[in-house]
Design a protein around this motif. Structure first.
Motif, short mmCIF file in Angstrom:
data_model
loop_
_atom_site.label_atom_id
_atom_site.label_comp_id
_atom_site.label_asym_id
_atom_site.label_seq_id
_atom_site.Cartn_x
_atom_site.Cartn_y
_atom_site.Cartn_z
N UNK A 99 0.79 -1.21 -0.05
CA UNK A 99 -0.03 0.01 0.10
C UNK A 99 0.81 1.16 -0.06
N UNK A 100 0.50 2.22 -0.89
CA UNK A 100 1.35 3.54 -0.86
C UNK A 100 0.76 4.59 -0.18
N UNK A 101 -0.65 4.56 0.05
CA UNK A 101 -1.42 5.76 0.66
C UNK A 101 -1.74 5.46 1.94
N UNK A 102 -1.84 4.21 2.24
CA UNK A 102 -2.46 3.89 3.67
C UNK A 102 -1.26 3.08 4.35
N UNK A 103 -1.50 3.24 5.88
CA UNK A 103 -0.50 2.39 6.57
C UNK A 103 -1.38 1.43 7.54
N UNK A 104 -1.02 0.17 7.83
CA UNK A 104 -1.70 -0.55 8.49
C UNK A 104 -1.37 -0.44 9.95
N UNK A 105 -2.33 -0.58 10.91
CA UNK A 105 -1.95 -0.13 12.38
C UNK A 105 -2.56 -1.71 12.96
N UNK A 106 -1.98 -2.16 13.89
CA UNK A 106 -2.15 -3.39 14.66
C UNK A 106 -2.06 -4.59 13.82
N UNK A 107 -3.07 -5.53 13.88
CA UNK A 107 -2.97 -6.79 13.27
C UNK A 107 -3.18 -6.41 11.43
N UNK A 108 -2.39 -7.15 10.79
CA UNK A 108 -2.43 -6.89 9.38
C UNK A 108 -3.39 -7.85 8.60
N UNK A 109 -3.73 -9.09 9.32
CA UNK A 109 -4.36 -10.12 8.69
C UNK A 109 -6.11 -9.70 8.73
N UNK A 110 -6.50 -9.66 7.52
CA UNK A 110 -7.86 -9.38 7.04
C UNK A 110 -8.69 -10.44 6.58
N UNK A 118 -15.38 -11.24 10.92
CA UNK A 118 -14.64 -10.12 11.78
C UNK A 118 -14.24 -9.02 11.03
N UNK A 119 -13.86 -7.99 12.04
CA UNK A 119 -13.25 -6.69 11.44
C UNK A 119 -11.92 -6.97 10.96
N UNK A 120 -11.92 -6.39 9.87
CA UNK A 120 -10.49 -6.50 9.36
C UNK A 120 -9.40 -5.46 10.03
N UNK A 121 -8.28 -5.18 9.22
CA UNK A 121 -7.05 -4.43 9.83
C UNK A 121 -7.52 -2.98 9.90
N UNK A 122 -7.16 -2.39 10.73
CA UNK A 122 -7.37 -0.73 10.53
C UNK A 122 -6.27 -0.01 9.76
N UNK A 123 -6.77 0.53 8.87
CA UNK A 123 -5.85 1.50 7.81
C UNK A 123 -6.03 3.01 8.17
N UNK A 124 -4.86 3.56 8.09
CA UNK A 124 -4.98 5.11 8.23
C UNK A 124 -4.04 5.65 7.32
N UNK A 125 -4.42 6.77 6.71
CA UNK A 125 -3.72 7.64 5.82
C UNK A 125 -2.13 7.89 6.12
N UNK A 126 -1.20 7.89 5.30
CA UNK A 126 0.04 8.29 5.68
C UNK A 126 0.34 9.59 5.62
N UNK A 127 -0.44 10.43 4.65
CA UNK A 127 -0.24 11.95 4.57
C UNK A 127 -1.37 12.54 5.53
#
Length: 163
Positions: A99-110, A118-127
């Protein structure tokens, strides 16, 4: 009577599957806001079992009676099939998607669409935009079923000379 029960059961199954899939649409729109490059990677990883199951289900149901139709005689057949998604296609690792614009927080298995509910990984914008932190989002969970349904309609028409 058996046909009525079968049609009713199939109708309820399709309706239940559609309702569960509809509840995922809000999460999918959040994924699409992640950026063009990342949304393709995330959606491909999430929906991979559906594409493979669809392709496998296309080979199911292409059989019918061997009796010859009368000239211009018509036959319409509806069939349904299921393709089971293997356990290797029920999860994905968001950290390995590049991923280029998003960062994975916590568990990366979705979970993929055929995975557990079950909920997947949390993704947050890098910028950041104007110095503000943008909120992250959770990838949607699976539908909780490991198979992909497929419906098919087959039509036949009688040709002259007993073909």
């Amino acid at each position: 009577m058996k046909k009525i029960i079968l049609k009713l059961t199939l109708g309820l199954f399709v309706a239940g599957f559609a309702c569960n899939a509809y509840s995922q649409l809000d999460d999918v729109t959040k994924v699409l806001n992640g950026g063009d490059a990342d949304d393709q990677k995330l959606m491909q990883a999430y929906a991979e079992p559906m594409g493979k199951g669809f392709a496998l289900s296309l080979t199911n149901g292409w059989y019918n009676t061997a009796t010859v139709h009368k000239v211009l005689g018509f036959d319409l057949t509806f069939s349904a099939g299921l393709a089971n998604a293997p356990s290797s296609l029920q999860t994905y690792d968001a950290a390995k998607l590049g991923l280029t614009a998003l960062t994975v927080q916590g568990n990366s298995i979705g979970q993929t669409i055929s995975g557990k509910d079950e909920d997947g990984p949390t993704l947050v914008p890098k910028d950041q935009v104007a110095g503000q932190n943008l909120p992250g989002f959770k990838m949607p969970g699976g539908l909780g079923v490991s198979f992909v349904p497929m419906a098919q309609i087959q039509a036949g028409i009688g040709l002259p000379f007993g073909n």
